[in-house]
Design an enzyme around this catalytic site. Structure first.
Site, PDB file in Angstrom:
ATOM      1  N   CYS A   1      44.579  26.070  -1.154  1.00 19.51           N
ATOM      2  CA  CYS A   1      43.244  26.458  -0.653  1.00 19.51           C
ATOM      3  C   CYS A   1      42.935  27.934  -0.879  1.00 19.51           C
ATOM      4  CB  CYS A   1      43.122  26.142   0.833  1.00 19.51           C
ATOM      5  SG  CYS A   1      43.463  24.422   1.194  1.00 19.51           S
TER       6      CYS A   1
ATOM      7  N   HIS B   1      36.480  29.334   2.974  1.00 17.20           N
ATOM      8  CA  HIS B   1      37.026  28.100   2.391  1.00 17.20           C
ATOM      9  C   HIS B   1      36.597  26.949   3.289  1.00 17.20           C
ATOM     10  CE1 HIS B   1      39.611  24.889   1.335  1.00 17.20           C
ATOM     11  NE2 HIS B   1      40.408  25.033   2.366  1.00 17.20           N
TER      12      HIS B   1
ATOM     13  N   ASN C   1      36.667  18.926   1.684  1.00 17.78           N
ATOM     14  CA  ASN C   1      37.501  20.090   1.368  1.00 17.78           C
ATOM     15  C   ASN C   1      37.960  19.959  -0.090  1.00 17.78           C
ATOM     16  OD1 ASN C   1      39.652  21.868   1.036  1.00 17.78           O
ATOM     17  ND2 ASN C   1      40.535  21.477   3.052  1.00 17.78           N
TER      18      ASN C   1
END
Ligand code: UT7
Length: 348
Positions: free
Chosen positions: A114, A275, A305
């Protein structure tokens, strides 16, 4: 020393939309649970055969390159961040170089999940600052769907992640105070196995049951029985609540670190692009920093995500929506598997 500016942003998401209700056809889940816990309404999944992490990355890259006013031939370095590469090796950077018919430039792959895009951006920033390169292509791209398990046992993972790609072109700028002001990178491997995919990997054997009588038992090597595969040995693992608890501490910490390093305050931020891990995490961070709704950009509702792709996709959408203007202070921040976390402050 010169600094670097983002000269072009681009993104691409696959056309296949899967709503929460679509997922409930495959596993025991429901729209209410997913929206309440994550904010996600739908996500995109790449074509199973027609698209790969590289090809969707190429689409985002074309977009960013065009907006930077250059051609693929002008790119002098590639940094490709992903946790879902087309091959175990070689990395997607060289595949993108081949696909885009670029010169025989360097191509670097970043494996920071991430935080991958922010790590990649930071590396690119250093290369530009030293004058080594003039047009660096930074890509974050993921095809999570290739390794996802759409059965109830994996529902805590598979309802969250989606496919997509984002890219930027970094160039030098001579304008005082413009561009990337600073980047801040961190890691703590103590909880590396809390969010991980173990197979294939050199430590994978220790996670697998004994298989007596096979040479691999003595020598190592990649082996897995059908039972092990069906048991989920090659699937991503996540202890969601543990990740959540750490994320809500590290996100604000690394944002404050970036602000302090530049003698700035939270109220100086024009746009925070976090993020897109979970809408609840972003809302918590927003509240802690005292930012109004219009100063935080979220699009997890549409894409889920997308790990290394989430920051550049969100950055690009925010830019396209006119939410980023010249001289704005933009803050990027990420947290994820590793654990790794990072931030960047940019004067646009
Ligand atoms: O990008 C960075 C990496 N990832 C993250 O930042 C994720 C951070 N973590 C999270 O976002 C949250 O922990 C999740 C959204 C993953 C999970 O939410 P949670 O509120 O922490 O739920 P939980 O894992 O504690 O599970 C609560 C219940 C469980 O049932 P029981 O044991 O209470 O009966 C789960 O089995 O919810 C169940 N559950 C589901 N139910 C319906 C788990 N996933 C689902 C699902 N649909 N998809």
């Amino acid at each position: 020393m010169q600094s670097s500016k983002i000269a072009g942003v681009g993104y691409y998401v696959p056309k296949n939309v899967y709503t929460n209700n679509d997922l409930s056809r495959f596993m025991e889940t429901n729209d209410e649970w997913i929206q309440e816990r994550t904010g996600i309404k739908e996500r995109r999944f790449a074509d199973r055969l027609g698209e790969t992490t590289t090809t969707i990355g190429v689409e985002a890259a074309k977009n960013a390159i065009e907006r930077a006013g250059i051609t693929a031939q002008d790119v002098d370095f590639i940094i490709f961040a992903t946790l879902s590469p087309d091959y175990y090796f070689p990395g997607c950077g060289v595949l993108l170089q081949r696909e885009m018919k670029m010169k025989e430039i360097g191509a670097l792959d970043v494996r920071n999940q991430c935080s991958g895009f922010l790590y990649a951006l930071s590396i690119a920033d250093q290369f530009i600052k030293t004058g080594m390169y003039k047009n660096i292509l930074v890509v974050g791209s993921e095809k999570h769907s290739f390794a996802m398990d759409f059965e109830t046992r994996s529902r805590n993972v598979s309802v969250i992640f989606g496919d997509g790609a984002g890219a930027v072109v970094l160039q030098p700028t001579q304008k005082e105070g413009q561009g990337i002001l600073s980047t801040h990178l961190h890691s703590d491997g103590a909880d590396a196995e809390i969010l991980a995919m173990f197979y294939p990997g050199a430590a994978a054997n220790k996670w697998l049951p004994e298989k007596p009588g096979y040479p691999e038992q003595e020598l190592g090597g990649l082996f897995m029985t059908t039972e092990q595969l069906e048991g989920g040995a090659a699937l991503p693992y996540m202890d969601g609540p543990a990740v959540f608890k750490k994320a809500v501490v590290k996100f604000p910490e690394v944002i404050r670190e970036a602000l302090a390093a530049n003698n700035l305050k939270a109220e100086d931020i024009d746009l925070l692009v976090p993020h897109q891990a979970n809408l609840r995490i972003s809302q918590y961070v927003q509240q802690l920093l005292g930012l109004s709704d219009d100063k935080v950009f979220n699009n997890i509702q549409k894409y889920g995500n997308t790990t290394a792709a989430s920051v550049p996709i969100a950055l690009c959408e925010a830019w396209e929506a006119g939410k980023i203007k010249e001289d704005d202070l933009v803050c990027l921040a990420a947290f994820g598997s590793g654990f790794t976390w990072a931030s960047a402050l940019i004067r646009w």
